[in-house]
Design a protein around this motif. Structure first.
Motif, PDB file in Angstrom:
ATOM      1  N   TYR A 205      64.332  59.010 -59.142  1.00  0.00           N
ATOM      2  CA  TYR A 205      63.660  58.469 -60.161  1.00  0.00           C
ATOM      3  C   TYR A 205      63.857  58.985 -61.436  1.00  0.00           C
ATOM      4  N   GLY A 206      64.768  59.956 -61.607  1.00  0.00           N
ATOM      5  CA  GLY A 206      65.321  60.154 -63.045  1.00  0.00           C
ATOM      6  C   GLY A 206      64.085  61.083 -64.040  1.00  0.00           C
ATOM      7  N   VAL A 207      63.306  61.718 -62.936  1.00  0.00           N
ATOM      8  CA  VAL A 207      62.207  62.654 -63.579  1.00  0.00           C
ATOM      9  C   VAL A 207      62.335  64.103 -63.576  1.00  0.00           C
ATOM     10  N   PRO A 208      62.688  64.602 -64.598  1.00  0.00           N
ATOM     11  CA  PRO A 208      63.102  65.980 -64.790  1.00  0.00           C
ATOM     12  C   PRO A 208      61.784  66.748 -64.305  1.00  0.00           C
ATOM     13  N   ILE A 209      62.187  68.332 -63.825  1.00  0.00           N
ATOM     14  CA  ILE A 209      61.131  69.078 -63.140  1.00  0.00           C
ATOM     15  C   ILE A 209      61.001  70.578 -64.147  1.00  0.00           C
ATOM     16  N   VAL A 210      59.783  70.716 -64.206  1.00  0.00           N
ATOM     17  CA  VAL A 210      59.580  72.311 -64.960  1.00  0.00           C
ATOM     18  C   VAL A 210      59.056  72.957 -63.707  1.00  0.00           C
ATOM     19  N   GLU A 211      59.714  74.072 -63.301  1.00  0.00           N
ATOM     20  CA  GLU A 211      59.457  74.887 -62.086  1.00  0.00           C
ATOM     21  C   GLU A 211      59.141  76.170 -62.727  1.00  0.00           C
ATOM     22  N   ASP A 212      57.726  76.183 -62.473  1.00  0.00           N
ATOM     23  CA  ASP A 212      56.853  77.530 -63.075  1.00  0.00           C
ATOM     24  C   ASP A 212      56.765  78.469 -61.683  1.00  0.00           C
ATOM     25  N   LEU A 228      63.579  75.878 -56.916  1.00  0.00           N
ATOM     26  CA  LEU A 228      64.090  74.223 -57.162  1.00  0.00           C
ATOM     27  C   LEU A 228      65.361  74.406 -57.846  1.00  0.00           C
ATOM     28  N   VAL A 229      65.513  75.197 -58.971  1.00  0.00           N
ATOM     29  CA  VAL A 229      66.305  74.990 -59.822  1.00  0.00           C
ATOM     30  C   VAL A 229      67.766  75.191 -59.308  1.00  0.00           C
ATOM     31  N   LYS A 230      67.809  76.086 -58.139  1.00  0.00           N
ATOM     32  CA  LYS A 230      68.950  76.325 -57.269  1.00  0.00           C
ATOM     33  C   LYS A 230      69.329  75.227 -56.448  1.00  0.00           C
ATOM     34  N   LEU A 231      68.125  74.462 -55.881  1.00  0.00           N
ATOM     35  CA  LEU A 231      68.420  73.393 -54.906  1.00  0.00           C
ATOM     36  C   LEU A 231      68.963  71.972 -55.760  1.00  0.00           C
ATOM     37  N   TYR A 250      63.186  76.224 -65.495  1.00  0.00           N
ATOM     38  CA  TYR A 250      62.544  77.126 -64.656  1.00  0.00           C
ATOM     39  C   TYR A 250      62.015  78.177 -65.825  1.00  0.00           C
ATOM     40  N   LEU A 251      60.614  78.489 -65.789  1.00  0.00           N
ATOM     41  CA  LEU A 251      59.725  79.355 -66.251  1.00  0.00           C
ATOM     42  C   LEU A 251      59.497  80.796 -65.357  1.00  0.00           C
ATOM     43  N   GLY A 252      59.858  81.777 -65.986  1.00  0.00           N
ATOM     44  CA  GLY A 252      59.584  83.389 -65.344  1.00  0.00           C
ATOM     45  C   GLY A 252      58.750  84.192 -66.209  1.00  0.00           C
ATOM     46  N   THR A 253      58.342  85.278 -65.586  1.00  0.00           N
ATOM     47  CA  THR A 253      57.408  86.066 -66.549  1.00  0.00           C
ATOM     48  C   THR A 253      57.604  87.315 -65.878  1.00  0.00           C
ATOM     49  N   MET A 254      57.401  88.529 -66.818  1.00  0.00           N
ATOM     50  CA  MET A 254      57.133  89.857 -66.293  1.00  0.00           C
ATOM     51  C   MET A 254      55.752  90.186 -66.058  1.00  0.00           C
TER      52      MET A 254
END
Ligand SMILES: Cc1ncc(COP(=O)(O)O)c(C=O)c1O
Length: 420
Positions: A205-212, A228-231, A250-254
């Motif tokens: 569907y051409g919808v980008p993803i934000v993976e938190d 998901l970023v790997k897949l 992709y969002l990461g945090t310490m």
């Protein structure tokens, strides 16, 4: 001349921007203010166990930073963030199959700032954002500030429901925001099968993803699942050198692996997006604290982060087990709850007719607090749900708090039966 600073006369009152109209202060923070009494057992906030904060490691790191790089540490620096820290994160993520270069990474002031910057960059007034239902309240707060509308997809024990996703993707959302691991607030994890399906459908569907993914490494049971970023990279067949495809940000945090007070988060995105985010961030804060970034790098390097995460897993995992057992013992069998494999939260659904906001008031009288579920629902609902944090309190306190809360729930149920 009289200067009005408070009350009706303030000159600011009629001047708030339109986009602030639907912004409210976080319902959670308002409620948690009520729990400042130290006698109250709070399962409310999303706080890691403070006992495992690596105070000595941070102290030694801060000393090293000041001794060896004092002038640079106290100076302004680049918006993208401290390069050695970005390189460390790149090496770390490669082990999870996220293969990117430092040019794909921007350091943010916590993942929370990343959500705000993404809102600033992508959301026009009225844009639809596809989310899980329930979802992270902080994301709703950030996106609502840019006048987002929401198309929510309910979750079950395996995360976002794929049978309901396609219909919502057809509404043309700007992007899809998802928490695949030990979701906040649900505690559930998106299964591998659904991850693959999600990447496929979003691409179709051409919808980008934000993976938190703040909790990815905080797994206490079961097998690690690929991000998901790997897949996404695999799905699109990695044609161009680095196997980062870029449909997934992709969002990461310490915050959950080192310390939330350092406010170190990061975004992984295509270079073009990173350079726009740099512009957004310049307007917000120029750059995240140089000193904090250098301390985080010094503390994390040399394998410390991996060793430390093992300690966190042990402590949090034990607390999760204690809370699950206490729920079995003290909650009526009509109540249901999720059984997370990691993260910080579990999610309770009370029997029909319960109102968890009212339950909150009663629980407070018994000196125990939680977060009622409604604020996590983008378009309302969830009245009989609530979120419990299991990481912050010690096992003894968890046992006592769940005993008190179970008592409140049981009394309310008995009261309802009498009322009928
Ligand atoms: C899903 C999710 N995203 C982002 C954040 C923000 O984390 P931080 O700003 O501390 O990195 C949190 C914090 O609890 C969270 O649960």
């Amino acid at each position: 001349m009289e200067l009005h600073v408070t009350g009706d006369g303030t000159p600011w009152r009629d001047r708030f921007a339109q986009r602030t109209e639907r912004m409210t202060s976080s319902a959670i923070r308002e409620l948690l203010k009520l729990t400042s009494d130290p006698e109250i057992i709070s399962f409310g906030g999303g706080l890691p166990a403070p006992e495992v904060f690596p105070i000595e490691q941070i102290r030694a790191a801060a000393d090293r930073v000041l001794d060896e790089h004092g002038k640079a540490a106290l100076q302004y620096s680049t918006t993208e963030g401290y390069l050695p820290l970005r390189e460390l994160l790149v090496r770390h993520m490669a082990r999870y199959g996220i293969v990117v270069g430092p040019e794909n990474v921007i350091i943010t002031t916590g993942a929370q700032q990343a959500l705000d910057l993404l809102g600033k960059l992508f959301i026009n007034s009225g844009d639809r954002i596809l989310t899980e239902e329930p979802t992270y309240l902080g994301a709703l707060q950030a996106f609502t500030g840019y006048q987002a509308r929401y198309v929510p997809v309910p979750i079950d024990d395996d995360g976002m429901r794929m049978d309901l996703l396609e219909e919502q993707l057809r509404t043309g959302p700007k992007f899809l925001y998802v928490l695949p691991n030990f979701q906040n607030p649900g505690g559930v994890t998106l299964s591998l099968e659904r991850r693959l399906r999600l990447v496929e459908l979003a691409s179709h569907y051409g919808v980008p993803i934000v993976e938190d993914a703040p909790y990815g490494q905080l797994r206490y049971r079961g097998e690690h699942l690929p991000p998901l970023v790997k897949l996404d990279a695999e799905y699109h067949g990695n044609g161009h050198g680095l196997p980062f495809h870029g449909d997934v940000i992709y969002l990461g945090t310490m915050s959950k692996t080192l310390a939330p007070g350092l406010r170190i988060g990061w975004v992984v995105a295509p270079e073009e997006v990173v350079s726009k985010l740099v512009q957004m961030k310049q307007g917000a804060d120029l750059h995240s604290s140089t000193f904090d970034q250098m301390v985080a790098y010094e503390a994390a390097r040399g394998g410390f982060l991996d060793r430390h995460v093992k300690v966190i897993r042990k402590v949090h995992g034990e607390r999760l087990g204690v809370m699950l057992q206490a729920l079995e013992r003290h909650f009526p069998e009509e109540a249901k709850w999720t059984r997370p494999e990691g993260g910080l939260f579990l999610w309770v659904t009370l029997p029909e007719g319960f109102d968890s906001r009212r339950l909150f008031d009663e629980a407070l009288k018994e000196k125990v607090a939680f977060v009622p579920g409604t604020p996590f629902f983008p378009n309302g609902g969830g009245e009989r749900t609530l979120r419990l944090n299991f990481s912050y309190s010690t096992p003894e306190v968890i046992e006592e708090g769940i005993r008190r809360l179970g008592g409140v729930v049981a009394r309310r149920m008995a009261g309802r039966l009498v009322a009928v």
